[in-house]
Design an enzyme around this catalytic site. Structure first.
Site, PDB file in Angstrom:
ATOM      1  N   ASP A 285       0.879  -1.171   0.000  1.00  0.00           N
ATOM      2  CA  ASP A 285       0.000   0.000   0.000  1.00  0.00           C
ATOM      3  C   ASP A 285       0.914   1.217   0.000  1.00  0.00           C
ATOM      4  O   ASP A 285       1.745   1.376   0.910  1.00  0.00           O
ATOM      5  CB  ASP A 285      -0.875   0.031   1.259  1.00  0.00           C
ATOM      6  CG  ASP A 285      -1.947  -1.063   1.257  1.00  0.00           C
ATOM      7  OD1 ASP A 285      -2.143  -1.707   0.207  1.00  0.00           O
ATOM      8  OD2 ASP A 285      -2.576  -1.267   2.305  1.00  0.00           O
ATOM      9  N   ASP A 443     -13.330  -3.688  -1.266  1.00  0.00           N
ATOM     10  CA  ASP A 443     -13.039  -3.316   0.129  1.00  0.00           C
ATOM     11  C   ASP A 443     -14.310  -3.443   0.961  1.00  0.00           C
ATOM     12  O   ASP A 443     -14.940  -2.432   1.314  1.00  0.00           O
ATOM     13  CB  ASP A 443     -12.546  -1.856   0.194  1.00  0.00           C
ATOM     14  CG  ASP A 443     -11.266  -1.646  -0.591  1.00  0.00           C
ATOM     15  OD1 ASP A 443     -10.324  -2.440  -0.443  1.00  0.00           O
ATOM     16  OD2 ASP A 443     -11.210  -0.670  -1.369  1.00  0.00           O
TER      17      ASP A 443
HETATM   18  O1  1PR Z   1     -10.557   3.153  -5.183  1.00  0.00           O
HETATM   19  O2  1PR Z   1      -9.629   2.593  -7.402  1.00  0.00           O
HETATM   20  O3  1PR Z   1      -8.677   4.461  -6.081  1.00  0.00           O
HETATM   21  O4  1PR Z   1      -8.325   2.107  -5.420  1.00  0.00           O
HETATM   22  C1  1PR Z   1      -7.770   2.318  -4.158  1.00  0.00           C
HETATM   23  C2  1PR Z   1      -7.099   1.064  -3.739  1.00  0.00           C
HETATM   24  O5  1PR Z   1      -6.394   1.338  -2.544  1.00  0.00           O
HETATM   25  C3  1PR Z   1      -8.049  -0.073  -3.467  1.00  0.00           C
HETATM   26  O6  1PR Z   1      -7.514  -1.259  -3.994  1.00  0.00           O
HETATM   27  C4  1PR Z   1      -8.093  -0.165  -1.945  1.00  0.00           C
HETATM   28  O7  1PR Z   1      -8.185  -1.511  -1.534  1.00  0.00           O
HETATM   29  C5  1PR Z   1      -6.759   0.419  -1.543  1.00  0.00           C
HETATM   30  N1  1PR Z   1      -6.826   1.153  -0.277  1.00  0.00           N
HETATM   31  C6  1PR Z   1      -7.398   2.345  -0.085  1.00  0.00           C
HETATM   32  N2  1PR Z   1      -7.214   2.726   1.196  1.00  0.00           N
HETATM   33  C7  1PR Z   1      -6.535   1.769   1.808  1.00  0.00           C
HETATM   34  C8  1PR Z   1      -6.089   1.769   3.216  1.00  0.00           C
HETATM   35  O8  1PR Z   1      -5.524   0.802   3.702  1.00  0.00           O
HETATM   36  N3  1PR Z   1      -6.352   2.857   3.917  1.00  0.00           N
HETATM   37  N4  1PR Z   1      -5.608  -0.327   1.124  1.00  0.00           N
HETATM   38  C9  1PR Z   1      -6.288   0.778   0.892  1.00  0.00           C
HETATM   39  C10 1PR Z   1      -6.106  -1.521   0.980  1.00  0.00           C
HETATM   40  C11 1PR Z   1      -5.768  -3.528   1.806  1.00  0.00           C
HETATM   41  C12 1PR Z   1      -4.967  -4.629   1.349  1.00  0.00           C
HETATM   42  C13 1PR Z   1      -3.936  -4.979   2.365  1.00  0.00           C
HETATM   43  C14 1PR Z   1      -4.462  -6.277   2.854  1.00  0.00           C
HETATM   44  C15 1PR Z   1      -3.448  -7.130   3.525  1.00  0.00           C
HETATM   45  N5  1PR Z   1      -5.181  -2.314   1.498  1.00  0.00           N
HETATM   46  O9  1PR Z   1      -4.527  -4.554   0.073  1.00  0.00           O
HETATM   47  O10 1PR Z   1      -2.736  -4.968   1.745  1.00  0.00           O
HETATM   48  O11 1PR Z   1      -5.568  -6.038   3.719  1.00  0.00           O
HETATM   49  O12 1PR Z   1      -3.025  -6.559   4.691  1.00  0.00           O
HETATM   50  P1  1PR Z   1      -2.528  -7.463   5.907  1.00  0.00           P
HETATM   51  O13 1PR Z   1      -1.865  -8.651   5.322  1.00  0.00           O
HETATM   52  O14 1PR Z   1      -1.575  -6.590   6.639  1.00  0.00           O
HETATM   53  O15 1PR Z   1      -3.754  -7.793   6.704  1.00  0.00           O
HETATM   54  P2  1PR Z   1      -9.358   3.128  -6.026  1.00  0.00           P
END
Ligand code: 1PR
Length: 588
Positions: A285, A443
């Site tokens: 991320d 999400d």
């Molecule tokens: O909406 O098209 O602009 O895409 C935004 C992207 O950014 C989406 O794929 C969304 O999942 C991601 N995103 C947005 N905000 C966050 C955040 O964390 N605040 N991250 C985010 C999503 C979740 C996973 C993470 C897993 C594994 N991250 O990808 O890596 O949950 O984590 P872990 O193994 O530590 O539990 P758009």
């Protein structure tokens, strides 16, 4: 061995000729040493080989046929990595004059044939191949050699090889697209396959050519995915592969093609590949911290700020370095999520594109990038389409793009109207780049229920009841990084985006993110049983056993983790060792 004459459908191509399989000296082992742990070996070395490699004795230029339909950056990077310079085909004459030609076909069959026919390249290609000049076709570059394809067709191909390219059959439980690392059955000595043996190579496609009596002379290897399909062909100096030789162990194929005269011995092969491997994916991320530096961050239930007085964005490292490390460690793919893409337009966020460019120079596993893929009008009134945003990501080195928020809006609209407009980002990008290049990132957040009939969305009976003893939950989709809940469930979304053209689903779970207590099995089972495209399980991995659990209890094709890898609590290697020990096939 004498091969039968070429039968070209190219109208004005020279008369058929007989090609002879030439036996070049068996060549080399992989150029680069591998990192090893116990008995598992991974291709690696995060360093340009230009200084290390043996240069080709003669001309060190490769001619590349890139007709501009997609991402061939990774092929370019791999060729350069192996010490060669690239000359791009501009005119049909450039094909005829090439010493060795690489043709990485991308996009859809019909569109590719259209371009090749219009600019005279089809004829030049047929002529070049009929003269048995050194040729390597990749992916669609293999399919186009056949008579025709069913992809948006039938559409005529170059007609050099008998057979029709058809779609995989998903009715028998095999997910389409076929994405991931699969095993080859080598049929004929092809020389360029000498180092592959029992190792996995990377496939990503929905269409394939089938073996028959008419084309059996051409086949050098097949792969089994539901049926046996043609994985590679070879006749004389003409080679083509359905898989991606620019990825990992595939580099040895490219190298053998580029250095056919090198006198290195055939390398004894390691590995026990027998079928499509489960993938282990490292996710980064990425966002700018408060000082404006692009950092890898990691949230707890999507909250990425430290709970200190400064409230800084959590900084877990540098994106390019970490991606390189995960490649060395054996990650099967690396995903970058530009998590503030919903508010910072990615084409204004050039560091992210730069991260992709640098990473793709040395990381030879598929790269996915997501964040901010949508239509956008900037402060000067310049309008950008989501297709332009995706194209820039592809040009910068992405193999797949991932769409989050915009896919939710598209699915809502589709479910409301029942009409596919063809105009959504999902539809446009998958039409141009193929659905195997388009991931939808979901999400969802768990919403507990006492009664499954309380909502219009699909609810599941939970393995573990909710905080107030609720036995059910539905999974509400969110947008803008989990900030806004939408009136659509993960189940409904997954089915809708599959119809709209998604090739894969990245299934997060806000409740589990960063918790280290394991994947949400209820959710992953629900979604992976509902769709016939591959599903990547994400969020909650805290121990190697969680990976075994998700592969045993659900139909996930891949499992993704972030926190445990970034904090070095559980390395990728340990996950793969564990899965192997438990009898779950992974790429080694
Ligand atoms: O909406 O098209 O602009 O895409 C935004 C992207 O950014 C989406 O794929 C969304 O999942 C991601 N995103 C947005 N905000 C966050 C955040 O964390 N605040 N991250 C985010 C999503 C979740 C996973 C993470 C897993 C594994 N991250 O990808 O890596 O949950 O984590 P872990 O193994 O530590 O539990 P758009």
């Amino acid at each position: 061995m004498e091969a039968p004459p070429f039968s070209s459908s190219c109208s004005s191509s020279p008369s058929s000729s007989t090609a002879r399989l030439l036996s070049s000296p068996s060549s080399s082992s992989l150029l680069f040493r591998r990192n090893s742990f116990s008995k598992i070996h991974y291709s690696a070395k995060f360093k340009s080989p230009r200084n290390l490699s043996i240069r080709a004795s003669g001309d060190s230029v490769v001619t590349l046929l890139d007709y501009g339909a997609g991402n061939v950056r990774s092929v370019r990077n791999a060729i350069r990595y192996l010490g060669f310079d690239i000359k791009d085909v501009q005119t049909p004459e450039d094909i005829l004059k090439a010493d060795r030609l690489v043709f990485p076909g991308v996009g859809a069959f019909a569109a590719a044939m259209d371009v090749l026919n219009k600019n005279g390249m089809a004829e030049a290609l047929c002529s070049y191949i009929e003269k048995d000049r050194p040729f390597l076709g990749i992916c669609l570059g293999l399919q186009l050699l056949f008579e025709s394809s069913e992809e948006n067709g039938p559409v005529n191909g170059l007609g050099l090889i008998p057979g029709v390219v058809g779609r995989f059959d998903s009715s028998n439980g095999f997910r389409v697209p076929h994405i991931g690392w699969n095993a080859l059955q080598i049929k004929n000595d092809s020389e360029i396959l000498d180092d592959i043996g029992n190792r996995h190579v990377y496939f990503v496609h929905s269409y394939r050519a089938m073996p028959s009596d008419d084309n059996k002379e051409w086949i050098s290897s097949t792969c089994n995915y539901g049926d046996n399909f043609i994985a590679s062909i070879r006749r004389g100096n003409v080679h083509a592969v359905q898989f991606h030789p620019e990825k990992n162990v595939g580099l040895s194929i490219l190298r053998r093609f580029l250095y056919p005269k090198s006198a290195m011995a055939k390398k004894p092969t390691e590995g026990k590949a027998s079928k499509l491997a489960k993938r282990v994916i490292a996710c980064l991320d990425v966002r700018a911290n408060d000082k404006g530096d692009l950092v890898v961050t990691k949230g707890d239930q999507y909250d990425v700020r430290e709970h200190t007085e400064e409230n800084e964005v959590r900084n877990l490292g540098k994106p390019v370095e970490l991606a390189g490390q995960y490649y060395i460690d054996g990650a099967d793919e690396v995903s970058f999520l530009n998590i503030t893409g919903f508010r910072d337009f990615p084409l204004g966020d050039l560091p992210m594109l730069q991260v992709l460019r640098y990473t793709s120079e040395n990381v030879f596993v598929p790269l996915t990038v997501g964040g901010g893929i949508r239509d956008f009008t900037d402060a000067n009134g310049r309008h950008y389409t989501s297709l332009e945003v995706a194209s820039e990501y592809f040009r910068s080195g992405a193999d797949k793009i991932s769409i989050g928020s915009d896919a939710v809006y598209a699915a809502e609209e589709y479910l409301r109207t029942g009409v596919k407009t063809g105009k959504t980002s999902l539809e446009q990008i998958s039409r141009v780049y193929g659905n195997q290049a388009v991931v939808v990132s979901i999400d969802p957040r768990r919403v507990y229920l006492k009664n499954p009939n309380d909502v219009e969305f699909k609810a599941v009976k939970l393995e573990n009841p909710g905080p107030n003893g609720e036995e059910y939950a539905w999974y509400q989709c969110t947008v803008n990084g989990g900030r806004e809940g939408r009136p659509i469930g993960a189940y409904e979304l997954a089915k809708a985006v599959e119809e709209l053209g998604a090739g894969e689903i990245l299934l997060n779970c806000i409740d589990c993110d960063g918790q280290g207590k394991g994947f949400d099995i209820d959710l992953i089972k629900l979604i992976s049983d509902a769709v016939s495209i591959p599903v990547i399980a994400s969020s909650g991995a805290g121990a190697v056993e969680h990976f075994t659990e998700v592969f045993r209890k659900t139909n996930a094709s891949a499992a993704l983790a972030a926190g445990i890898f970034h904090r070095k609590e559980v390395p990728v290697q340990s996950v793969k060792e564990h899965l192997l020990k438990e009898g779950i096939e992974v790429r080694i």
